[in-house]
Design a protein around this motif. Structure first.
Motif, PDB file in Angstrom:
ATOM      1  N   ALA A   1       7.739   0.692  -5.412  1.00 54.71           N
ATOM      2  CA  ALA A   1       7.817   0.478  -3.966  1.00 54.71           C
ATOM      3  C   ALA A   1       9.284   0.600  -3.538  1.00 54.71           C
ATOM      4  CB  ALA A   1       7.258  -0.887  -3.596  1.00 54.71           C
ATOM      5  N   PRO A   2       9.698   1.803  -3.083  1.00 56.13           N
ATOM      6  CA  PRO A   2      11.099   2.008  -2.688  1.00 56.13           C
ATOM      7  C   PRO A   2      11.501   1.117  -1.516  1.00 56.13           C
ATOM      8  CG  PRO A   2       9.925   4.093  -2.871  1.00 56.13           C
ATOM      9  CD  PRO A   2       8.901   3.000  -2.927  1.00 56.13           C
TER      10      PRO A   2
ATOM     11  N   GLY B   1       0.793  -1.223   0.000  1.00 58.84           N
ATOM     12  CA  GLY B   1       0.000   0.000   0.000  1.00 58.84           C
ATOM     13  C   GLY B   1       0.824   1.271   0.000  1.00 58.84           C
ATOM     14  N   ASP B   2       2.118   1.180   0.283  1.00 55.80           N
ATOM     15  CA  ASP B   2       2.978   2.360   0.309  1.00 55.80           C
ATOM     16  C   ASP B   2       3.600   2.656  -1.063  1.00 55.80           C
ATOM     17  OD1 ASP B   2       4.594   0.109   0.309  1.00 55.80           O
ATOM     18  OD2 ASP B   2       6.093   0.971   1.660  1.00 55.80           O
ATOM     19  N   ALA B   3       3.233   1.883  -2.086  1.00 56.24           N
ATOM     20  CA  ALA B   3       3.785   2.089  -3.426  1.00 56.24           C
ATOM     21  C   ALA B   3       3.351   3.442  -3.977  1.00 56.24           C
ATOM     22  CB  ALA B   3       3.331   0.972  -4.358  1.00 56.24           C
ATOM     23  N   VAL B   4       4.219   4.013  -4.795  1.00 55.18           N
ATOM     24  CA  VAL B   4       3.986   5.310  -5.420  1.00 55.18           C
ATOM     25  C   VAL B   4       3.622   5.083  -6.887  1.00 55.18           C
ATOM     26  CG1 VAL B   4       5.082   7.502  -6.037  1.00 55.18           C
ATOM     27  CG2 VAL B   4       5.666   6.375  -3.873  1.00 55.18           C
TER      28      VAL B   4
ATOM     29  N   MET C   1      23.723   3.157  -3.182  1.00 48.97           N
ATOM     30  CA  MET C   1      22.843   2.683  -4.242  1.00 48.97           C
ATOM     31  C   MET C   1      21.395   2.801  -3.804  1.00 48.97           C
ATOM     32  SD  MET C   1      23.203  -1.441  -3.813  1.00 48.97           S
ATOM     33  CE  MET C   1      24.959  -1.421  -3.791  1.00 48.97           C
ATOM     34  N   SER C   2      20.497   2.689  -4.768  1.00 46.89           N
ATOM     35  CA  SER C   2      19.068   2.653  -4.483  1.00 46.89           C
ATOM     36  C   SER C   2      18.519   1.314  -4.951  1.00 46.89           C
ATOM     37  CB  SER C   2      18.331   3.771  -5.215  1.00 46.89           C
ATOM     38  OG  SER C   2      18.695   5.031  -4.718  1.00 46.89           O
ATOM     39  N   ALA C   3      17.417   0.893  -4.365  1.00 48.53           N
ATOM     40  CA  ALA C   3      16.744  -0.334  -4.797  1.00 48.53           C
ATOM     41  C   ALA C   3      15.249  -0.147  -4.613  1.00 48.53           C
ATOM     42  CB  ALA C   3      17.236  -1.530  -3.998  1.00 48.53           C
ATOM     43  N   TYR C   4      14.487  -0.696  -5.552  1.00 49.91           N
ATOM     44  CA  TYR C   4      13.041  -0.641  -5.453  1.00 49.91           C
ATOM     45  C   TYR C   4      12.427  -1.776  -6.244  1.00 49.91           C
ATOM     46  CZ  TYR C   4      13.197   1.618 -10.080  1.00 49.91           C
ATOM     47  OH  TYR C   4      13.429   1.917 -11.395  1.00 49.91           O
ATOM     48  N   THR C   5      11.179  -2.073  -5.950  1.00 49.63           N
ATOM     49  CA  THR C   5      10.389  -3.007  -6.743  1.00 49.63           C
ATOM     50  C   THR C   5       9.438  -2.177  -7.581  1.00 49.63           C
ATOM     51  OG1 THR C   5      10.476  -4.675  -4.998  1.00 49.63           O
ATOM     52  CG2 THR C   5       8.772  -4.939  -6.657  1.00 49.63           C
ATOM     53  N   ALA C   6       9.192  -2.612  -8.814  1.00 50.60           N
ATOM     54  CA  ALA C   6       8.246  -1.915  -9.683  1.00 50.60           C
ATOM     55  C   ALA C   6       7.275  -2.923 -10.272  1.00 50.60           C
ATOM     56  CB  ALA C   6       8.970  -1.184 -10.800  1.00 50.60           C
ATOM     57  N   PHE C   7       6.029  -2.494 -10.416  1.00 46.05           N
ATOM     58  CA  PHE C   7       5.011  -3.287 -11.102  1.00 46.05           C
ATOM     59  C   PHE C   7       4.527  -2.490 -12.304  1.00 46.05           C
ATOM     60  CE2 PHE C   7       0.594  -4.110 -12.111  1.00 46.05           C
ATOM     61  CZ  PHE C   7       0.668  -5.466 -12.429  1.00 46.05           C
ATOM     62  N   PHE C   8       4.519  -3.104 -13.474  1.00 47.93           N
ATOM     63  CA  PHE C   8       4.039  -2.503 -14.718  1.00 47.93           C
ATOM     64  C   PHE C   8       2.808  -3.275 -15.176  1.00 47.93           C
ATOM     65  CE2 PHE C   8       8.458  -1.415 -14.578  1.00 47.93           C
ATOM     66  CZ  PHE C   8       8.643  -0.278 -15.337  1.00 47.93           C
ATOM     67  N   SER C   9       1.698  -2.597 -15.371  1.00 49.92           N
ATOM     68  CA  SER C   9       0.539  -3.224 -16.006  1.00 49.92           C
ATOM     69  C   SER C   9       0.865  -3.437 -17.477  1.00 49.92           C
ATOM     70  CB  SER C   9      -0.695  -2.320 -15.908  1.00 49.92           C
ATOM     71  OG  SER C   9      -1.073  -2.144 -14.575  1.00 49.92           O
ATOM     72  N   ALA C  10       0.310  -4.485 -18.069  1.00 51.84           N
ATOM     73  CA  ALA C  10       0.528  -4.739 -19.496  1.00 51.84           C
ATOM     74  C   ALA C  10       0.228  -3.476 -20.299  1.00 51.84           C
ATOM     75  CB  ALA C  10      -0.359  -5.883 -19.955  1.00 51.84           C
ATOM     76  N   GLY C  11       1.152  -3.098 -21.178  1.00 49.87           N
ATOM     77  CA  GLY C  11       0.994  -1.916 -22.015  1.00 49.87           C
ATOM     78  C   GLY C  11       1.547  -0.635 -21.427  1.00 49.87           C
TER      79      GLY C  11
ATOM     80  N   SER D   1      20.130   0.703  -8.530  1.00 48.96           N
ATOM     81  CA  SER D   1      20.756   1.786  -9.285  1.00 48.96           C
ATOM     82  C   SER D   1      21.858   2.444  -8.464  1.00 48.96           C
ATOM     83  CB  SER D   1      19.710   2.822  -9.691  1.00 48.96           C
ATOM     84  OG  SER D   1      19.071   3.370  -8.565  1.00 48.96           O
ATOM     85  N   ALA D   2      22.788   3.055  -9.206  1.00 49.50           N
ATOM     86  CA  ALA D   2      23.872   3.792  -8.561  1.00 49.50           C
ATOM     87  C   ALA D   2      24.148   5.032  -9.397  1.00 49.50           C
ATOM     88  CB  ALA D   2      25.124   2.912  -8.485  1.00 49.50           C
ATOM     89  N   PRO D   3      24.407   6.145  -8.752  1.00 49.21           N
ATOM     90  CA  PRO D   3      24.434   6.347  -7.308  1.00 49.21           C
ATOM     91  C   PRO D   3      23.035   6.362  -6.703  1.00 49.21           C
ATOM     92  CG  PRO D   3      24.732   8.442  -8.402  1.00 49.21           C
ATOM     93  CD  PRO D   3      24.671   7.394  -9.484  1.00 49.21           C
ATOM     94  N   ALA D   4      23.000   6.386  -5.394  1.00 47.12           N
ATOM     95  CA  ALA D   4      21.706   6.438  -4.689  1.00 47.12           C
ATOM     96  C   ALA D   4      20.973   7.710  -5.029  1.00 47.12           C
ATOM     97  CB  ALA D   4      21.956   6.364  -3.180  1.00 47.12           C
ATOM     98  N   HIS D   5      19.664   7.619  -5.059  1.00 42.66           N
ATOM     99  CA  HIS D   5      18.829   8.789  -5.339  1.00 42.66           C
ATOM    100  C   HIS D   5      17.590   8.752  -4.476  1.00 42.66           C
ATOM    101  CE1 HIS D   5      16.276   6.249  -7.941  1.00 42.66           C
ATOM    102  NE2 HIS D   5      17.421   5.707  -8.292  1.00 42.66           N
TER     103      HIS D   5
END
Length: 113
Positions: A29-30, A17-20, A40-50, A109-113
């Motif tokens: 979701a950072p 629920g905290d996803a942006v 570095m930075s890390a996150y999970t991402a969800f892409f809907s088809a299209g 990713s690097a550098p962290a953001h």
């Protein structure tokens, strides 16, 4: 960095629920970023088809596709990555990312953001 955690830390690849929302059909979701005092930075991402997004970012990224499939890059140089694949997206890489189906990925990713 003296504030960098010196222990292993576990993160979930689940989208909670905290996803942006990032554009149409993309949720981020950072997990780890500059505020944590790391390089570095890390996150999970969800892409809907299209779902589509422009690539150029001022940092390099590695994406690990957990499920689904993405098309990444510019026109004739784009690559398709599927569950179990990973792709390096260089700093300021041209092109777009497009979800060929519902897709979940983890990005470092690097550098962290």
């Amino acid at each position: 960095m003296s504030d960098t955690p010196s222990r292993a830390r576990r993160f979930s690849s689940a989208i909670g629920g905290d996803a942006v929302r990032f554009g149409d059909g993309i949720l981020i979701a950072p997990a780890l970023g500059a505020e944590a005092g790391v390089l570095m930075s890390a996150y999970t991402a969800f892409f809907s088809a299209g779902a589509r997004a422009d690539l150029p970012a001022p940092y390099a990224e590695v994406w690990v596709v957990l499920s689904g499939a993405l098309r990444v890059g510019a026109d004739g140089e784009a690559v398709t990555v599927r569950a179990g694949d990973f792709v390096h997206v260089p700093e300021l890489a041209p092109g777009v990312v497009e979800a060929l189906e519902d897709t979940t990925m983890v990005c470092v990713s690097a550098p962290a953001h």
